[in-house]
Design an enzyme around this catalytic site. Sequence first.
Site, PDB file in Angstrom:
ATOM      1  N   GLU A 141     127.091   2.112  71.403  1.00  0.00           N
ATOM      2  CA  GLU A 141     126.921   3.033  70.742  1.00  0.00           C
ATOM      3  C   GLU A 141     124.884   3.877  70.912  1.00  0.00           C
ATOM      4  O   GLU A 141     124.349   2.609  70.739  1.00  0.00           O
ATOM      5  CB  GLU A 141     126.829   3.255  69.095  1.00  0.00           C
ATOM      6  CG  GLU A 141     126.718   4.307  68.343  1.00  0.00           C
ATOM      7  CD  GLU A 141     126.752   4.064  66.497  1.00  0.00           C
ATOM      8  OE1 GLU A 141     127.395   3.303  66.190  1.00  0.00           O
ATOM      9  OE2 GLU A 141     127.415   4.518  66.234  1.00  0.00           O
ATOM     10  N   CYS A 145     129.073   5.358  65.053  1.00  0.00           N
ATOM     11  CA  CYS A 145     129.071   6.565  63.413  1.00  0.00           C
ATOM     12  C   CYS A 145     128.704   7.851  64.023  1.00  0.00           C
ATOM     13  O   CYS A 145     129.291   8.827  63.546  1.00  0.00           O
ATOM     14  CB  CYS A 145     128.255   6.220  62.200  1.00  0.00           C
ATOM     15  SG  CYS A 145     129.281   5.127  61.393  1.00  0.00           S
ATOM     16  N   ASN A 200     136.598   7.801  64.214  1.00  0.00           N
ATOM     17  CA  ASN A 200     136.000   6.132  64.717  1.00  0.00           C
ATOM     18  C   ASN A 200     136.546   5.567  63.407  1.00  0.00           C
ATOM     19  O   ASN A 200     137.841   4.948  63.306  1.00  0.00           O
ATOM     20  CB  ASN A 200     133.902   6.413  64.360  1.00  0.00           C
ATOM     21  CG  ASN A 200     133.113   5.405  64.138  1.00  0.00           C
ATOM     22  OD1 ASN A 200     133.967   4.302  64.952  1.00  0.00           O
ATOM     23  ND2 ASN A 200     131.985   4.667  63.644  1.00  0.00           N
ATOM     24  N   GLU A 201     135.368   5.388  62.090  1.00  0.00           N
ATOM     25  CA  GLU A 201     136.124   4.213  61.132  1.00  0.00           C
ATOM     26  C   GLU A 201     136.814   5.623  59.932  1.00  0.00           C
ATOM     27  O   GLU A 201     135.588   5.542  58.819  1.00  0.00           O
ATOM     28  CB  GLU A 201     134.562   3.946  60.502  1.00  0.00           C
ATOM     29  CG  GLU A 201     134.457   2.089  61.430  1.00  0.00           C
ATOM     30  CD  GLU A 201     133.521   1.597  60.743  1.00  0.00           C
ATOM     31  OE1 GLU A 201     132.416   2.391  60.122  1.00  0.00           O
ATOM     32  OE2 GLU A 201     133.372   0.732  61.049  1.00  0.00           O
TER      33      GLU A 201
END
Length: 659
Positions: A49, A244, A375-376
């Site tokens: 990331e 994120c 993602n989350e």
Amino acid sequence: MSRKICIQLTIAFSLLLGFKTFAQEHIIHVNTSKPLAPIQSTMWGIFFEDINFAADGGIYAELVKNRSFEFFQPLMGWKIMKPDTTTGIEILNRHETNPDNPRYARITIAPGEPSFGLSNEGFRGMGIKKGVNYHFSLLSRQMTGSKVSMHVELINPKNEVIGSTRLTPETTTWKRSEVSFQATETEKKGKLNIWFEGEGSIDLDMISLFPEETWKNRPGGLRADLVQLLADLKPGFIRFPGGCIVEGRELETRYQWKKTLGDIADRKLIVNRWNTEFQKHLTPDYFQSFGLGFYEYFQLSEDLGAEPLPILSCGMACQYNTAEMVPIDQLDPYIQDAIDLIEFANGSSNSKWGKIRAQMGHPAPFNLKMIGVGNEQWGPQYIERYQVFAKAIHEKYPAIKIVSSAGPGPTGKNFEYASTELKKLNAQIVDEHYYANPDWFLKNADRYDNYDRNSYKIFAGEYAAHGTKTGIPESHNHWRCALSEAAFMTGLERNAEVVQLCSYAPLFAHVDGWQWTPDLIWFDNLNSYGTVNYYVQKMFSNNKGTDVLPIVMGNKPLTGQDGLYASATFDQNTRQIILKLVNTNGQARSVHVVLDGIKKEMNKGTATTLQSDDLTTFNSMDQPMKLIPVEKEISIKKRTVNQQLAPYSFSVIKIKQEL
Ligand code: AHR
């Protein structure tokens, strides 16, 4: 006390002592004739990331910051030298004709004026190496009747010139010019000066400086030392571009892969979400230039022999931030992005997106097998969106495996909800994240022992033990954390039937540009090193094996009994039995690992050990190799590996054997 009582007491005491000694002799059995499950080639991988200057300022080797004047403040990173003259700089905007890269700088020199210059500070300085060639390039156009030339210099903090060249662009229409020159000194905090001479005005954009030395010497490529550290991990997959960053703080700043292709001058820069995420670590000069875009991510995966694993926005911005959401009936463009990405990676060079891949230099497909949706993400809104994506992707590409999200935490209401729903929906691979203290990792080494073998597979997509944070940021990667990760990872490996991909997170951190600790690899503008956590990852990924073998102590898997953790595998390629043994005690432990079922007795093997009596030990820029694995030969007697496991140690033992 009578002599008899005294003797009896002595015997009892000796027995007690004897028992104690016996209790510390641990008998462990490995059944070498009953492999439990194959280990996927993807078992140990990389999470990439752009956080902590991982891409811009990190692996992407561009040295000029804000090369196209598109930061919120157009001259951030640039200093005007001698501004007291009538010569000047103007920032102009051609948004109508070039919306993806609208701004450029116009330099005007009045006759007879002293030299005017621009200086770029780089990403916390520029790392310059003596004897290395540097490519200076830019897009420019001379205004009619003008003749402006440039004197380009690299300087050190004492303002001494450590490399220079000249360039006089000739054209009156936008054109790229390039010149190369050699640096005469090594400098970690170098700067680039451009002095303008002559008469008239010149327009400038995409002012760039790259070392010739990049990974595979690709022009405009990646920092070789950082990629080498990744290559040394022999990763089974690379998850990109996050994290994120996939989601964006709001939908507008989500990662949009289509905007990261083609000519770098046309890749629209956006703010990096980590720019403002943490009040204590504000990084106002953190943007995404996308010089490292999706084509480059696929290329990197291929270079490293790792499966590409792109994670895409599912129409939900970060739920910790705005939680902005695309209405379910307007998801089509997001779904189309996923479908098109598969075509970009795998389609023929005659297909719309395959053609772009081919034009960028890769006619052959990248052979994408997996894709992540969100993602989350958490809650019913995610499950609802995941279903729409999964249906559309599988209708067109049934063989592509879909990775879904279990949310940001490994337990709790959101996690339970996601795992129950995803199970009902026959999800294929579920991404679980755990950032927790070292004790959590020790206590959870049995996490997957009872996971349903007939349900979805696990992607341990982001994990790192977070211990006490004191001292310099690099010290957050201390041995207590890494040791607890090793203990936990034996549990991942023992359960390779369920756990099929694992990656530590985050991957990179610039010592002067980080937002988040701990991280796997630290670097400055010239150097880089693997943390103790890196070596734990490397010991697992370089010694993966192809099949899990049962390993027990008193008929139970080793999940912390007397502070011991273990896993065992067999490698069909090297014909090796591989044991991973973790001693989390502050004292040594004596273990006897009996290799049941082996065909031939052998007398030697190797033990590679990472050990320190000091749990606060960490590697650093000053001592990058303070704690690294040490290999030695060991002898084996009668099918038994007798080992004294040092205090706070992680060992990989390898024994060659035909099963
Ligand atoms: O690894 C850092 C961040 O942690 C990732 O971006 C996110 O997915 C997680 O919360």
